[in-house]
Design a protein around this motif. Structure first.
Motif, PDB file in Angstrom:
ATOM      1  N   LEU A   1      -8.982  -4.414   5.560  1.00 40.29           N
ATOM      2  CA  LEU A   1      -8.414  -4.094   6.874  1.00 40.29           C
ATOM      3  C   LEU A   1      -7.023  -3.487   6.744  1.00 40.29           C
ATOM      4  O   LEU A   1      -6.646  -2.592   7.494  1.00 40.29           O
ATOM      5  CB  LEU A   1      -8.359  -5.354   7.741  1.00 40.29           C
ATOM      6  CG  LEU A   1      -9.708  -5.939   8.184  1.00 40.29           C
ATOM      7  CD1 LEU A   1      -9.491  -7.265   8.898  1.00 40.29           C
ATOM      8  CD2 LEU A   1     -10.440  -4.960   9.091  1.00 40.29           C
ATOM      9  N   ALA A   2      -6.249  -3.980   5.771  1.00 45.30           N
ATOM     10  CA  ALA A   2      -4.891  -3.464   5.570  1.00 45.30           C
ATOM     11  C   ALA A   2      -4.914  -1.980   5.220  1.00 45.30           C
ATOM     12  O   ALA A   2      -3.975  -1.236   5.549  1.00 45.30           O
ATOM     13  CB  ALA A   2      -4.188  -4.250   4.469  1.00 45.30           C
ATOM     14  N   ARG A   3      -5.968  -1.539   4.584  1.00 45.47           N
ATOM     15  CA  ARG A   3      -6.075  -0.126   4.185  1.00 45.47           C
ATOM     16  C   ARG A   3      -6.496   0.782   5.341  1.00 45.47           C
ATOM     17  O   ARG A   3      -6.221   1.985   5.317  1.00 45.47           O
ATOM     18  CB  ARG A   3      -7.103   0.024   3.050  1.00 45.47           C
ATOM     19  CG  ARG A   3      -6.751  -0.693   1.756  1.00 45.47           C
ATOM     20  CD  ARG A   3      -7.768  -0.356   0.664  1.00 45.47           C
ATOM     21  NE  ARG A   3      -7.543  -1.122  -0.540  1.00 45.47           N
ATOM     22  CZ  ARG A   3      -8.186  -2.240  -0.856  1.00 45.47           C
ATOM     23  NH1 ARG A   3      -9.126  -2.702  -0.036  1.00 45.47           N
ATOM     24  NH2 ARG A   3      -7.925  -2.884  -1.975  1.00 45.47           N
TER      25      ARG A   3
ATOM     26  N   HIS B   1      -0.562   0.103  15.105  1.00 41.18           N
ATOM     27  CA  HIS B   1      -0.484  -0.297  16.518  1.00 41.18           C
ATOM     28  C   HIS B   1      -1.516  -1.368  16.863  1.00 41.18           C
ATOM     29  O   HIS B   1      -1.299  -2.189  17.760  1.00 41.18           O
ATOM     30  CB  HIS B   1      -0.662   0.925  17.436  1.00 41.18           C
ATOM     31  CG  HIS B   1      -2.056   1.463  17.491  1.00 41.18           C
ATOM     32  ND1 HIS B   1      -2.535   2.388  16.585  1.00 41.18           N
ATOM     33  CD2 HIS B   1      -3.080   1.203  18.347  1.00 41.18           C
ATOM     34  CE1 HIS B   1      -3.793   2.695  16.886  1.00 41.18           C
ATOM     35  NE2 HIS B   1      -4.143   1.980  17.934  1.00 41.18           N
ATOM     36  N   ARG B   2      -2.635  -1.409  16.135  1.00 41.40           N
ATOM     37  CA  ARG B   2      -3.636  -2.441  16.398  1.00 41.40           C
ATOM     38  C   ARG B   2      -3.176  -3.793  15.866  1.00 41.40           C
ATOM     39  O   ARG B   2      -3.478  -4.835  16.444  1.00 41.40           O
ATOM     40  CB  ARG B   2      -4.985  -2.049  15.791  1.00 41.40           C
ATOM     41  CG  ARG B   2      -5.590  -0.796  16.409  1.00 41.40           C
ATOM     42  CD  ARG B   2      -7.038  -0.622  16.019  1.00 41.40           C
ATOM     43  NE  ARG B   2      -7.887  -1.677  16.577  1.00 41.40           N
ATOM     44  CZ  ARG B   2      -9.177  -1.815  16.277  1.00 41.40           C
ATOM     45  NH1 ARG B   2      -9.748  -0.986  15.413  1.00 41.40           N
ATOM     46  NH2 ARG B   2      -9.885  -2.787  16.816  1.00 41.40           N
ATOM     47  N   TRP B   3      -2.437  -3.792  14.774  1.00 41.82           N
ATOM     48  CA  TRP B   3      -1.870  -5.040  14.268  1.00 41.82           C
ATOM     49  C   TRP B   3      -0.792  -5.558  15.207  1.00 41.82           C
ATOM     50  O   TRP B   3      -0.672  -6.776  15.420  1.00 41.82           O
ATOM     51  CB  TRP B   3      -1.275  -4.833  12.878  1.00 41.82           C
ATOM     52  CG  TRP B   3      -2.258  -4.586  11.785  1.00 41.82           C
ATOM     53  CD1 TRP B   3      -2.330  -3.502  10.952  1.00 41.82           C
ATOM     54  CD2 TRP B   3      -3.338  -5.446  11.389  1.00 41.82           C
ATOM     55  NE1 TRP B   3      -3.377  -3.626  10.080  1.00 41.82           N
ATOM     56  CE2 TRP B   3      -4.014  -4.817  10.311  1.00 41.82           C
ATOM     57  CE3 TRP B   3      -3.789  -6.688  11.834  1.00 41.82           C
ATOM     58  CZ2 TRP B   3      -5.110  -5.377   9.687  1.00 41.82           C
ATOM     59  CZ3 TRP B   3      -4.894  -7.257  11.200  1.00 41.82           C
ATOM     60  CH2 TRP B   3      -5.538  -6.610  10.139  1.00 41.82           C
ATOM     61  N   SER B   4      -0.011  -4.664  15.786  1.00 44.20           N
ATOM     62  CA  SER B   4       1.097  -5.075  16.654  1.00 44.20           C
ATOM     63  C   SER B   4       0.619  -5.874  17.859  1.00 44.20           C
ATOM     64  O   SER B   4       1.335  -6.732  18.377  1.00 44.20           O
ATOM     65  CB  SER B   4       1.885  -3.840  17.120  1.00 44.20           C
ATOM     66  OG  SER B   4       2.451  -3.165  16.013  1.00 44.20           O
ATOM     67  N   VAL B   5      -0.609  -5.589  18.307  1.00 43.39           N
ATOM     68  CA  VAL B   5      -1.165  -6.309  19.450  1.00 43.39           C
ATOM     69  C   VAL B   5      -1.331  -7.799  19.142  1.00 43.39           C
ATOM     70  O   VAL B   5      -1.326  -8.642  20.043  1.00 43.39           O
ATOM     71  CB  VAL B   5      -2.532  -5.689  19.840  1.00 43.39           C
ATOM     72  CG1 VAL B   5      -3.212  -6.487  20.935  1.00 43.39           C
ATOM     73  CG2 VAL B   5      -2.332  -4.245  20.304  1.00 43.39           C
TER      74      VAL B   5
ATOM     75  N   VAL C   1      -7.629 -11.452  13.610  1.00 45.25           N
ATOM     76  CA  VAL C   1      -7.528 -10.575  12.437  1.00 45.25           C
ATOM     77  C   VAL C   1      -8.911 -10.209  11.933  1.00 45.25           C
ATOM     78  O   VAL C   1      -9.235  -9.025  11.731  1.00 45.25           O
ATOM     79  CB  VAL C   1      -6.716 -11.263  11.318  1.00 45.25           C
ATOM     80  CG1 VAL C   1      -6.819 -10.456  10.024  1.00 45.25           C
ATOM     81  CG2 VAL C   1      -5.257 -11.405  11.723  1.00 45.25           C
ATOM     82  N   LEU C   2      -9.768 -11.215  11.750  1.00 42.36           N
ATOM     83  CA  LEU C   2     -11.087 -10.966  11.178  1.00 42.36           C
ATOM     84  C   LEU C   2     -12.002 -10.203  12.139  1.00 42.36           C
ATOM     85  O   LEU C   2     -12.915  -9.490  11.702  1.00 42.36           O
ATOM     86  CB  LEU C   2     -11.738 -12.286  10.781  1.00 42.36           C
ATOM     87  CG  LEU C   2     -11.022 -13.065   9.672  1.00 42.36           C
ATOM     88  CD1 LEU C   2     -11.729 -14.386   9.401  1.00 42.36           C
ATOM     89  CD2 LEU C   2     -10.942 -12.244   8.393  1.00 42.36           C
TER      90      LEU C   2
ATOM     91  N   LEU D   1       0.593  -6.503   6.771  1.00 41.44           N
ATOM     92  CA  LEU D   1      -0.571  -5.734   7.192  1.00 41.44           C
ATOM     93  C   LEU D   1      -0.147  -4.419   7.857  1.00 41.44           C
ATOM     94  O   LEU D   1      -0.738  -3.370   7.618  1.00 41.44           O
ATOM     95  CB  LEU D   1      -1.436  -6.555   8.148  1.00 41.44           C
ATOM     96  CG  LEU D   1      -2.212  -7.720   7.517  1.00 41.44           C
ATOM     97  CD1 LEU D   1      -2.748  -8.663   8.590  1.00 41.44           C
ATOM     98  CD2 LEU D   1      -3.352  -7.201   6.651  1.00 41.44           C
ATOM     99  N   ILE D   2       0.887  -4.495   8.676  1.00 43.25           N
ATOM    100  CA  ILE D   2       1.399  -3.291   9.333  1.00 43.25           C
ATOM    101  C   ILE D   2       1.937  -2.309   8.301  1.00 43.25           C
ATOM    102  O   ILE D   2       1.734  -1.092   8.391  1.00 43.25           O
ATOM    103  CB  ILE D   2       2.494  -3.666  10.356  1.00 43.25           C
ATOM    104  CG1 ILE D   2       1.878  -4.418  11.545  1.00 43.25           C
ATOM    105  CG2 ILE D   2       3.235  -2.424  10.846  1.00 43.25           C
ATOM    106  CD1 ILE D   2       2.889  -4.993  12.507  1.00 43.25           C
ATOM    107  N   ALA D   3       2.622  -2.840   7.278  1.00 46.32           N
ATOM    108  CA  ALA D   3       3.205  -1.997   6.233  1.00 46.32           C
ATOM    109  C   ALA D   3       2.179  -1.566   5.186  1.00 46.32           C
ATOM    110  O   ALA D   3       2.497  -0.769   4.302  1.00 46.32           O
ATOM    111  CB  ALA D   3       4.340  -2.747   5.551  1.00 46.32           C
ATOM    112  N   GLN D   4       0.943  -2.097   5.279  1.00 44.28           N
ATOM    113  CA  GLN D   4      -0.119  -1.824   4.307  1.00 44.28           C
ATOM    114  C   GLN D   4       0.318  -2.186   2.879  1.00 44.28           C
ATOM    115  O   GLN D   4      -0.018  -1.502   1.913  1.00 44.28           O
ATOM    116  CB  GLN D   4      -0.566  -0.356   4.372  1.00 44.28           C
ATOM    117  CG  GLN D   4      -1.232   0.016   5.687  1.00 44.28           C
ATOM    118  CD  GLN D   4      -1.794   1.426   5.675  1.00 44.28           C
ATOM    119  OE1 GLN D   4      -1.176   2.358   5.174  1.00 44.28           O
ATOM    120  NE2 GLN D   4      -2.984   1.587   6.231  1.00 44.28           N
ATOM    121  N   ASP D   5       1.056  -3.285   2.787  1.00 40.21           N
ATOM    122  CA  ASP D   5       1.509  -3.781   1.484  1.00 40.21           C
ATOM    123  C   ASP D   5       0.450  -4.744   0.949  1.00 40.21           C
ATOM    124  O   ASP D   5       0.469  -5.947   1.216  1.00 40.21           O
ATOM    125  CB  ASP D   5       2.860  -4.493   1.630  1.00 40.21           C
ATOM    126  CG  ASP D   5       3.508  -4.794   0.297  1.00 40.21           C
ATOM    127  OD1 ASP D   5       2.769  -4.981  -0.693  1.00 40.21           O
ATOM    128  OD2 ASP D   5       4.750  -4.856   0.240  1.00 40.21           O
TER     129      ASP D   5
END
Length: 225
Positions: A113-115, A120-124, A155-156, A204-208
């Protein structure tokens, strides 16, 4: 006269809200029992009867028995014929096994999911992460357990796999029942776990991916991940 008779028969049928109200009571009792389990008010190894618990909550034994049957499916209690329900006894080994299985399921999903999921979807999901912090700050273990699962479910859910979400949520709930003779979770521990939610969301937002993997594994290793 025939039309009137039909009208009278219609008015004599039980209204739908009664069924809704009964379902609502059962749901409220289920929530109350789950909170009592998480808080340790219902002690592992002890047997509780439906009538006694019904008297405690001010309801009949029926909704309590129905709620307890649901908790038996979830592994929180065991049915004791002619006596009631025994709160399941869970040791550190079971907790470690649950954490391992959850990690095997959720780590690869979150990395995937991080990839792919845009920021903006994580921010919600930020309010859900903050809700865990709020519950932890006041030491409300029951509220923390609910908000913790809500965050992980959200998240899932982004994976689009409903079966995965159902299985993961069941494992998560089982991991939240108290240990046999275990100490109550400290507020500091809850706050530490809650802070991992916000840190995970940032990663997750930073895709780290490195941080995501480390945080998820560390989170599951904790008592209330």
């Amino acid at each position: 006269m025939q039309e009137q008779a039909r009208g009278e028969h219609t008015h004599s049928e039980p209204p739908a809200p009664r069924a809704v109200q009964r379902h609502s009571v059962r749901g409220q009792i289920l929530d109350a029992l789950r909170a009592a389990l998480v808080d340790g008010e219902l002690v592992p190894g002890q047997v509780y009867s439906a009538p006694a618990l019904g008297a405690r909550f001010g309801v009949s034994a029926t909704p309590v028995r129905e709620a307890m049957q649901r908790l038996a499916v979830e592994g929180a209690v065991e049915v004791v014929p002619n006596r009631g329900f025994r709160v399941s006894e869970r040791g550190p080994r079971e907790l470690a096994e649950l954490a391992e299985v959850r990690a095997l399921i959720e780590v690869p999903v979150m990395l995937s999911l991080a990839r792919t999921v845009p920021a903006h979807r994580w921010s919600v999901l930020r309010p859900l992460a903050e809700a865990t912090v709020t519950a932890a700050a006041v030491g409300d273990r029951a509220a923390y357990a609910e908000s913790d699962r809500a965050f992980h479910r959200a998240v899932l859910t982004l994976s689009g796999n409903e079966q995965l979400v159902t299985v993961a949520d069941d494992l998560h709930r089982r991991s939240q029942w108290p240990l046999v003779a275990g100490p109550a979770t400290r507020r500091a521990d809850l706050l530490a776990d809650a802070s991992e939610h916000t840190a995970l969301l940032d990663a997750l937002i930073a895709q780290d991916l490195t941080v995501v993997q480390a945080l998820v594994r560390e989170h599951f290793a904790g008592a209330d991940g």
